[in-house]
Motif scaffolding. Structure first.
Motif, PDB file in Angstrom:
ATOM      1  N   ASP A   6       5.250   3.701   0.915  1.00  0.00           N
ATOM      2  CA  ASP A   6       6.452   3.208   0.959  1.00  0.00           C
ATOM      3  C   ASP A   6       7.302   4.519   1.123  1.00  0.00           C
ATOM      4  OD1 ASP A   6       8.857   2.075   0.097  1.00  0.00           O
ATOM      5  OD2 ASP A   6       8.197   1.621  -1.635  1.00  0.00           O
ATOM      6  N   TYR A 128       6.444  -3.227   4.735  1.00  0.00           N
ATOM      7  CA  TYR A 128       6.806  -1.809   4.959  1.00  0.00           C
ATOM      8  C   TYR A 128       6.439  -1.195   6.219  1.00  0.00           C
ATOM      9  CZ  TYR A 128       7.947  -2.122   0.000  1.00  0.00           C
ATOM     10  OH  TYR A 128       8.403  -2.618  -1.332  1.00  0.00           O
ATOM     11  N   PRO A 130       7.269   2.692   6.749  1.00  0.00           N
ATOM     12  CA  PRO A 130       7.835   3.966   6.447  1.00  0.00           C
ATOM     13  C   PRO A 130       7.938   4.973   7.369  1.00  0.00           C
ATOM     14  CG  PRO A 130       5.850   3.940   5.512  1.00  0.00           C
ATOM     15  CD  PRO A 130       6.101   2.576   5.769  1.00  0.00           C
ATOM     16  N   ARG A 162       9.444  -5.557   8.542  1.00  0.00           N
ATOM     17  CA  ARG A 162       9.106  -4.563   7.886  1.00  0.00           C
ATOM     18  C   ARG A 162       9.910  -3.047   8.182  1.00  0.00           C
ATOM     19  NH1 ARG A 162       3.121  -4.454  10.533  1.00  0.00           N
ATOM     20  NH2 ARG A 162       3.749  -3.875  12.825  1.00  0.00           N
ATOM     21  N   HIS A 165      13.209  -3.731   5.955  1.00  0.00           N
ATOM     22  CA  HIS A 165      12.880  -3.463   4.485  1.00  0.00           C
ATOM     23  C   HIS A 165      12.733  -1.913   4.283  1.00  0.00           C
ATOM     24  CE1 HIS A 165      10.437  -7.732   4.531  1.00  0.00           C
ATOM     25  NE2 HIS A 165      11.915  -8.005   4.848  1.00  0.00           N
ATOM     26  N   SER A 166      12.128  -1.234   5.107  1.00  0.00           N
ATOM     27  CA  SER A 166      12.234  -0.182   4.605  1.00  0.00           C
ATOM     28  C   SER A 166      13.257   0.943   4.885  1.00  0.00           C
ATOM     29  CB  SER A 166      10.802   0.919   5.515  1.00  0.00           C
ATOM     30  OG  SER A 166       9.608   0.294   5.153  1.00  0.00           O
TER      31      SER A 166
END
Length: 351
Positions: A6, A128, A130, A162, A165-166
């Protein structure tokens, strides 16, 4: 040993250091051409990828290392029913570091528990991503110099995106950052991502673009939909073209994690504000910096994860996209968020 699952696994100082290293690699690649000599990157891509997989391979080769792995799970023992845990346990004996992409949300968590080498999450379902966020942050830094006091508009699939979100989790740690969330009701940002951020919501790209410093476009992801008709209805809901771009600030930058499927007209590619191909180049260098960082000190302890999670007899995650829906004998674990909502510790879905 450290892993990257993450974006919050790395604090802001560590991210700044990664960007500094990546920028040095861009300018002085010869300094790093043997930095990973005799080291091997294992690429486990259970889901299709072009940019992420190839940039990881290019990154490791640029550091003087080697690569092994698969780009299609059908060519591995996964097609025979092997679990993520067993695959990673085996492959980690053949390499020094692993980059893994998987369609199930939370898949990196059982992977890191069974790996003998550092694990990098190269994307887990709609959860995620990252390393894409690191590329995004590097791109923003190159144009804005700072992450503070930015207005960031995110448009399109905010529910399953995703990368969105990250990026929100990463930028929310900097002062004065405001988010404009542009999506139809069906693709709104999940509540677990909204917690603690300053945001406004709109379904109008024209309204959302006017005050933005950064516009982050995303595609509506066909692979996340179980209903083909719903995808067809939503896929072209937003298209950035020359007329809409006229509404934006002269120094706004346009970003996109790619691939695009029509949500950005090719007519705007030559606009100096459009940075999506620069993002892909930044992706290679920031992944080089990340690989160096994770291999620099294998004895460094990892960040704590799931330390506040718990098991509860009879409770199961109801998300069919969660890794708990298919991973053999994986304990269902949960945590309680700041609003008192019990969530799955793997996919963050409220239960």
């Amino acid at each position: 040993m450290r892993n990257l699952i993450d974006i919050l696994d790395f604090d802001t100082d560590e991210i700044s250091a990664l960007i500094k290293t990546a920028e040095d690699i861009m300018v002085h690649p010869e300094k790093y051409c043997d930095a990973c000599r005799h080291r091997i990157l294992g690429t486990l891509f259970f889901e299709p990828s072009t940019r992420t997989r190839l940039s990881f391979e290019s990154a490791m080769l640029g550091l003087g290392g080697n690569v092994l792995g698969f780009s299609d799970s059908s060519s591995s023992s996964v097609s025979k029913g092997e679990s993520v845990s067993d695959t990673v346990a085996v492959v980690s004996g053949y390499c020094d570091i692993i980059a893994m992409r998987h369609p199930k949300e939370g898949a990196p968590y059982p992977a890191l528990r069974h790996s003998a080498v550092p694990v990098i999450n190269a994307g887990d379902g709609g959860h995620y991503h990252p390393t894409q966020t690191l590329a995004d942050l590097m791109t923003i830094h190159r144009h804005k110099s700072s992450f503070e006091n930015l207005t960031v508009a995110l448009c399109g699939d905010l529910k399953y995106g995703r990368t969105v979100h990250s990026l929100i989790f990463a930028l929310a740690r900097y002062g004065g950052v405001r988010f404009i969330l542009i999506s139809p009701d069906e693709l709104k940002l999940p509540d677990f991502v909204k917690n603690g951020i300053e945001y406004t919501e709109t379904d109008s790209l024209e309204d959302g673009i006017r005050t933005a410093d950064v516009l982050y476009m995303t595609r509506v992801q066909k692979e996340r939909f179980s209903d083909a008709a719903e995808y067809e209805r939503l896929k072209n809901v937003y298209v950035l073209d020359e007329e809409k771009l006229k509404l934006a600030k002269h120094d706004m930058i346009v970003m996109h994690p790619l691939p695009r499927v029509g949500e950005i007209s090719a007519d705007v590619d030559d606009d100096p504000r459009c940075c999506y191909f620069e993002q892909t180049r930044c992706g290679r260098f920031i992944r080089m910096a990340l690989i160096l960082r994770l291999l620099s000190d294998i004895s460094e302890p990892d960040v704590k994860r799931m330390s506040e999670s718990f098991e509860e007899n009879g409770r199961r995650c109801g998300n069919p996209r969660c890794i708990t829906s298919c991973e053999q004998e994986l304990a269902h674990r949960f945590y309680t968020d700041a609003n008192g909502i019990v969530r799955c510790a793997y996919c963050d879905m409220g239960c």
